[in-house]
Design a protein around this motif. Structure first.
Motif, PDB file in Angstrom:
ATOM      1  N   HIS A   1       0.800  -1.225   0.000  1.00  0.00           N
ATOM      2  CA  HIS A   1       0.000   0.000   0.000  1.00  0.00           C
ATOM      3  C   HIS A   1       0.837   1.282   0.000  1.00  0.00           C
ATOM      4  CE1 HIS A   1      -3.639   2.363   0.483  1.00  0.00           C
ATOM      5  NE2 HIS A   1      -3.037   3.019   1.465  1.00  0.00           N
ATOM      6  N   PRO A   2       1.836   1.419   0.864  1.00  0.00           N
ATOM      7  CA  PRO A   2       2.625   2.662   0.837  1.00  0.00           C
ATOM      8  C   PRO A   2       3.268   2.935  -0.531  1.00  0.00           C
ATOM      9  CG  PRO A   2       3.070   1.461   2.850  1.00  0.00           C
ATOM     10  CD  PRO A   2       2.250   0.553   1.966  1.00  0.00           C
ATOM     11  N   LYS A   3       3.755   1.899  -1.174  1.00  0.00           N
ATOM     12  CA  LYS A   3       4.384   2.078  -2.487  1.00  0.00           C
ATOM     13  C   LYS A   3       3.343   2.480  -3.537  1.00  0.00           C
ATOM     14  CE  LYS A   3       7.610   0.108  -5.707  1.00  0.00           C
ATOM     15  NZ  LYS A   3       8.976  -0.296  -5.642  1.00  0.00           N
ATOM     16  N   HIS A   4       2.149   1.906  -3.463  1.00  0.00           N
ATOM     17  CA  HIS A   4       1.086   2.269  -4.407  1.00  0.00           C
ATOM     18  C   HIS A   4       0.684   3.732  -4.232  1.00  0.00           C
ATOM     19  CE1 HIS A   4       0.944  -1.870  -5.456  1.00  0.00           C
ATOM     20  NE2 HIS A   4       0.217  -2.270  -4.431  1.00  0.00           N
ATOM     21  N   VAL A   5       0.564   4.165  -2.980  1.00  0.00           N
ATOM     22  CA  VAL A   5       0.180   5.555  -2.722  1.00  0.00           C
ATOM     23  C   VAL A   5       1.297   6.491  -3.174  1.00  0.00           C
ATOM     24  CG1 VAL A   5      -0.500   7.245  -0.967  1.00  0.00           C
ATOM     25  CG2 VAL A   5      -1.384   4.910  -0.861  1.00  0.00           C
ATOM     26  N   ALA A   6       2.539   6.105  -2.964  1.00  0.00           N
ATOM     27  CA  ALA A   6       3.666   6.922  -3.436  1.00  0.00           C
ATOM     28  C   ALA A   6       3.626   7.051  -4.964  1.00  0.00           C
ATOM     29  CB  ALA A   6       4.996   6.319  -2.987  1.00  0.00           C
ATOM     30  N   ALA A   7       3.296   5.965  -5.658  1.00  0.00           N
ATOM     31  CA  ALA A   7       3.197   6.008  -7.123  1.00  0.00           C
ATOM     32  C   ALA A   7       2.031   6.901  -7.546  1.00  0.00           C
ATOM     33  CB  ALA A   7       3.025   4.603  -7.689  1.00  0.00           C
ATOM     34  N   TRP A   8       0.918   6.806  -6.822  1.00  0.00           N
ATOM     35  CA  TRP A   8      -0.250   7.659  -7.113  1.00  0.00           C
ATOM     36  C   TRP A   8       0.122   9.134  -6.976  1.00  0.00           C
ATOM     37  CZ3 TRP A   8      -5.175   8.075  -8.763  1.00  0.00           C
ATOM     38  CH2 TRP A   8      -5.868   9.228  -8.388  1.00  0.00           C
ATOM     39  N   VAL A   9       0.644   9.490  -5.811  1.00  0.00           N
ATOM     40  CA  VAL A   9       0.982  10.893  -5.557  1.00  0.00           C
ATOM     41  C   VAL A   9       2.066  11.355  -6.525  1.00  0.00           C
ATOM     42  CG1 VAL A   9       1.936  12.510  -3.849  1.00  0.00           C
ATOM     43  CG2 VAL A   9       0.180  10.862  -3.170  1.00  0.00           C
ATOM     44  N   GLY A  10       3.029  10.497  -6.797  1.00  0.00           N
ATOM     45  CA  GLY A  10       4.070  10.846  -7.757  1.00  0.00           C
ATOM     46  C   GLY A  10       3.505  11.184  -9.123  1.00  0.00           C
ATOM     47  N   GLU A  11       2.576  10.370  -9.588  1.00  0.00           N
ATOM     48  CA  GLU A  11       1.963  10.638 -10.894  1.00  0.00           C
ATOM     49  C   GLU A  11       1.170  11.939 -10.862  1.00  0.00           C
ATOM     50  OE1 GLU A  11      -1.085   8.578 -14.117  1.00  0.00           O
ATOM     51  OE2 GLU A  11      -0.016   7.277 -12.697  1.00  0.00           O
ATOM     52  N   VAL A  12       0.405  12.153  -9.808  1.00  0.00           N
ATOM     53  CA  VAL A  12      -0.379  13.385  -9.680  1.00  0.00           C
ATOM     54  C   VAL A  12       0.533  14.609  -9.713  1.00  0.00           C
ATOM     55  CG1 VAL A  12      -1.805  14.742  -8.080  1.00  0.00           C
ATOM     56  CG2 VAL A  12      -2.325  12.325  -8.469  1.00  0.00           C
ATOM     57  N   LEU A  13       1.710  14.500  -9.083  1.00  0.00           N
ATOM     58  CA  LEU A  13       2.629  15.637  -8.993  1.00  0.00           C
ATOM     59  C   LEU A  13       3.546  15.779 -10.211  1.00  0.00           C
ATOM     60  CD1 LEU A  13       3.657  15.488  -5.212  1.00  0.00           C
ATOM     61  CD2 LEU A  13       1.768  16.741  -6.289  1.00  0.00           C
ATOM     62  N   GLY A  14       3.281  15.021 -11.258  1.00  0.00           N
ATOM     63  CA  GLY A  14       4.036  15.200 -12.500  1.00  0.00           C
ATOM     64  C   GLY A  14       5.078  14.147 -12.774  1.00  0.00           C
ATOM     65  N   GLY A  15       5.078  13.072 -12.003  1.00  0.00           N
ATOM     66  CA  GLY A  15       6.032  11.990 -12.206  1.00  0.00           C
ATOM     67  C   GLY A  15       5.540  10.975 -13.226  1.00  0.00           C
ATOM     68  N   PRO A  16       6.219   9.838 -13.297  1.00  0.00           N
ATOM     69  CA  PRO A  16       5.847   8.812 -14.276  1.00  0.00           C
ATOM     70  C   PRO A  16       4.423   8.302 -14.041  1.00  0.00           C
ATOM     71  CG  PRO A  16       7.714   8.094 -12.917  1.00  0.00           C
ATOM     72  CD  PRO A  16       7.337   9.462 -12.461  1.00  0.00           C
ATOM     73  N   LYS A  17       3.811   7.817 -15.089  1.00  0.00           N
ATOM     74  CA  LYS A  17       2.428   7.351 -15.037  1.00  0.00           C
ATOM     75  C   LYS A  17       2.352   5.898 -14.555  1.00  0.00           C
ATOM     76  CE  LYS A  17       0.915  10.720 -18.413  1.00  0.00           C
ATOM     77  NZ  LYS A  17       0.685  11.701 -17.394  1.00  0.00           N
ATOM     78  N   THR A  18       3.120   5.599 -13.547  1.00  0.00           N
ATOM     79  CA  THR A  18       3.215   4.247 -13.001  1.00  0.00           C
ATOM     80  C   THR A  18       1.893   3.768 -12.424  1.00  0.00           C
ATOM     81  OG1 THR A  18       5.525   4.676 -12.489  1.00  0.00           O
ATOM     82  CG2 THR A  18       4.507   2.806 -11.371  1.00  0.00           C
ATOM     83  N   TYR A  19       1.236   4.602 -11.642  1.00  0.00           N
ATOM     84  CA  TYR A  19      -0.016   4.173 -11.008  1.00  0.00           C
ATOM     85  C   TYR A  19      -1.069   3.856 -12.067  1.00  0.00           C
ATOM     86  CZ  TYR A  19      -3.789   3.660  -7.699  1.00  0.00           C
ATOM     87  OH  TYR A  19      -4.826   3.136  -6.959  1.00  0.00           O
ATOM     88  N   SER A  20      -1.186   4.697 -13.059  1.00  0.00           N
ATOM     89  CA  SER A  20      -2.170   4.451 -14.117  1.00  0.00           C
ATOM     90  C   SER A  20      -1.851   3.166 -14.873  1.00  0.00           C
ATOM     91  CB  SER A  20      -2.226   5.625 -15.095  1.00  0.00           C
ATOM     92  OG  SER A  20      -2.825   6.744 -14.480  1.00  0.00           O
ATOM     93  N   ALA A  21      -0.590   2.966 -15.194  1.00  0.00           N
ATOM     94  CA  ALA A  21      -0.183   1.789 -15.962  1.00  0.00           C
ATOM     95  C   ALA A  21      -0.333   0.494 -15.165  1.00  0.00           C
ATOM     96  CB  ALA A  21       1.260   1.945 -16.435  1.00  0.00           C
ATOM     97  N   GLU A  22      -0.004   0.551 -13.889  1.00  0.00           N
ATOM     98  CA  GLU A  22       0.016  -0.677 -13.083  1.00  0.00           C
ATOM     99  C   GLU A  22      -1.243  -0.896 -12.245  1.00  0.00           C
ATOM    100  OE1 GLU A  22       3.627  -0.615 -10.775  1.00  0.00           O
ATOM    101  OE2 GLU A  22       4.885  -0.598 -12.574  1.00  0.00           O
TER     102      GLU A  22
END
Length: 154
Positions: A45-66
């Motif tokens: 869960h922590p890693k998924h939320v980090a990917a979510w927030v990262g994508e929202v803040l302009g990072g890679p689209k990892t959460y959407s893809a995975e």
């Protein structure tokens, strides 16, 4: 005029956000108000939320893809009945943890970060309410600077 980095870059990227959410959810486990909400979260869960927030803040689209983007995030909140008190505690504890792990504390970054946390956590309350209408397609949110970071002139 120099280009502003994304909020994701300014925060320190994936490693900074993973550190933030690892520490945050360790605190959540011991918080009487929040622990019951997250009692059944998986180890990832922590890693998924980090990917979510990262994508929202302009990072890679990892959460959407995975994980399936915004529709999946909405589905994780359905029927949970998150209260305003829990929402406020979540935001406060996350900001305290951001200080603890050394996320940037400059006013421009924090204004933008807090803006997203307020907006996103209020949507979580709405989507978690009994009978919430989630039929409208929701795009993945993106967040940018409330005010670009101060940078010295060249």
């Amino acid at each position: 005029m120099p280009t502003s980095p994304t909020l994701y870059e300014w925060a320190g990227g994936a490693s900074a956000l993973e550190k933030l959410f690892d520490r945050f959810y360790a605190h959540v486990a011991g918080d009487a108000l929040l622990a019951p909400v997250f009692a059944h979260m998986g180890a990832g869960h922590p890693k998924h939320v980090a990917a979510w927030v990262g994508e929202v803040l302009g990072g890679p689209k990892t959460y959407s893809a995975e994980r399936g983007g915004h529709p999946h995030m909405i589905s994780r909140h359905l029927g949970r009945g998150i209260t305003e008190e829990q929402r406020r505690r979540w935001v406060t504890l996350l900001l305290d943890t951001a200080d603890e792990v050394g996320l940037p504390a400059d006013p421009e970054f924090r204004a933008s970060f807090v803006g997203y946390l307020e907006w996103g956590s209020r949507l979580a309350v709405i989507f978690s309410a009994p009978g919430a209408d989630t039929s409208a397609p929701e795009e993945m949110p993106t967040w940018d600077w409330a005010k670009p970071p101060w940078q010295p002139a060249d």
